[in-house]
Enzyme design. Structure first.
Site, PDB file in Angstrom:
ATOM      1  N   SER A 113      10.404 -10.523  -4.959  1.00  0.00           N
ATOM      2  CA  SER A 113       9.752  -9.265  -4.579  1.00  0.00           C
ATOM      3  C   SER A 113       8.266  -9.439  -4.790  1.00  0.00           C
ATOM      4  O   SER A 113       7.850  -9.991  -5.822  1.00  0.00           O
ATOM      5  CB  SER A 113      10.252  -8.103  -5.434  1.00  0.00           C
ATOM      6  N   GLU A 129      -7.115  -1.871   2.354  1.00  0.00           N
ATOM      7  CA  GLU A 129      -6.529  -1.083   3.444  1.00  0.00           C
ATOM      8  C   GLU A 129      -5.213  -0.416   3.044  1.00  0.00           C
ATOM      9  O   GLU A 129      -4.658   0.336   3.839  1.00  0.00           O
ATOM     10  CB  GLU A 129      -6.295  -2.001   4.666  1.00  0.00           C
ATOM     11  N   SER A 130      -4.672  -0.714   1.892  1.00  0.00           N
ATOM     12  CA  SER A 130      -3.470  -0.188   1.213  1.00  0.00           C
ATOM     13  C   SER A 130      -2.516  -1.255   0.667  1.00  0.00           C
ATOM     14  O   SER A 130      -2.709  -1.671  -0.466  1.00  0.00           O
ATOM     15  CB  SER A 130      -2.728   0.882   2.003  1.00  0.00           C
ATOM     16  N   HIS A 162      10.264  -8.467   0.332  1.00  0.00           N
ATOM     17  CA  HIS A 162      11.461  -8.697  -0.476  1.00  0.00           C
ATOM     18  C   HIS A 162      12.289  -9.719   0.275  1.00  0.00           C
ATOM     19  O   HIS A 162      12.489  -9.565   1.481  1.00  0.00           O
ATOM     20  CB  HIS A 162      12.267  -7.408  -0.667  1.00  0.00           C
ATOM     21  N   CYS A 203      -4.727   1.730   6.267  1.00  0.00           N
ATOM     22  CA  CYS A 203      -5.477   2.939   6.561  1.00  0.00           C
ATOM     23  C   CYS A 203      -6.814   2.573   7.185  1.00  0.00           C
ATOM     24  O   CYS A 203      -7.789   3.322   7.071  1.00  0.00           O
ATOM     25  CB  CYS A 203      -5.669   3.742   5.291  1.00  0.00           C
TER      26      CYS A 203
END
Lengths: 129, 129
Positions: B55, B62-63, B68, B83
């Site tokens: 993971s 940008e976020s 996974h 974003c």
């Protein structure tokens, strides 16, 4: 087809911006919500942006929960991605609704990892070594 | 309504399991793909699960981008949440398709944070302090 995981995309609108500004506070709220949802926390990472706003992720044995906040818009986007039926998405959603003081919450849910039914499933996401 | 962000959910099937087993390798592949997509990396967190699987999350200005992996199923789930129009979701998808040697990739895209048009937009996601 049998999905490996469930993914819930949440939009929290009309939040109290004071709950959304600082990584330290958002981390506490998120960790508490994940525990309410019976998540098993592995690691977490939270980051303040300038001038305000937080991005955070909690890696759980069930996969992850993320949050991005826009205090200037009273808005937060949360994702709950889990590969175990143990994790209670609704409990996490409900707890965050309370602690973020959100006026409106919308949710979309999706299956992830649709595999053919006859494939054997290995133990889901056990704890790390 | 003008969305704050775009979110792409990717399913990589028929991957080379050797690319999916270890956090160190997955981290390298993911970081490289994010840079190809013009992402600005802030922090990353990658975790090995037992007996196998990874993971990981890369927080970007940008976020975020998450992965996974299920090497036992030759499958990986990747999310790209941004974003900023600067981040090239397709370039990330294409690069991961190449490095994971995926036979099939499916994508779903969603808007996140739909706000009323007349609200002022503060600077998107500048670098952290």
């Amino acid at each position: 087809m049998s999905p490996l995981c469930q993914h819930t995309l949440l939009e929290f609108h009309g939040c109290d911006p004071a709950q959304l500004r600082h990584a330290r506070k958002v981390r506490v709220l998120m960790r508490e919500a994940v525990l309410r949802g019976r998540g098993t926390i592995v690691k977490s990472l939270f980051h303040n942006f300038s001038p305000f706003g937080v991005s955070g992720v909690i890696v759980i044995t069930e996969s992850h929960v993320t949050i991005h906040t826009w205090p200037e818009h009273n808005y937060a986007a949360v994702d709950i991605f889990s590969c175990s039926e143990k994790l209670d998405h609704k409990a996490i959603r409900q707890r965050l609704r309370e602690t973020l003081l959100a006026r409106r919450v919308s949710a979309r849910s999706f299956s992830r990892g649709k595999l053919p039914k006859n494939l054997p499933r290995v133990n889901k996401r056990p704890d790390a070594r």
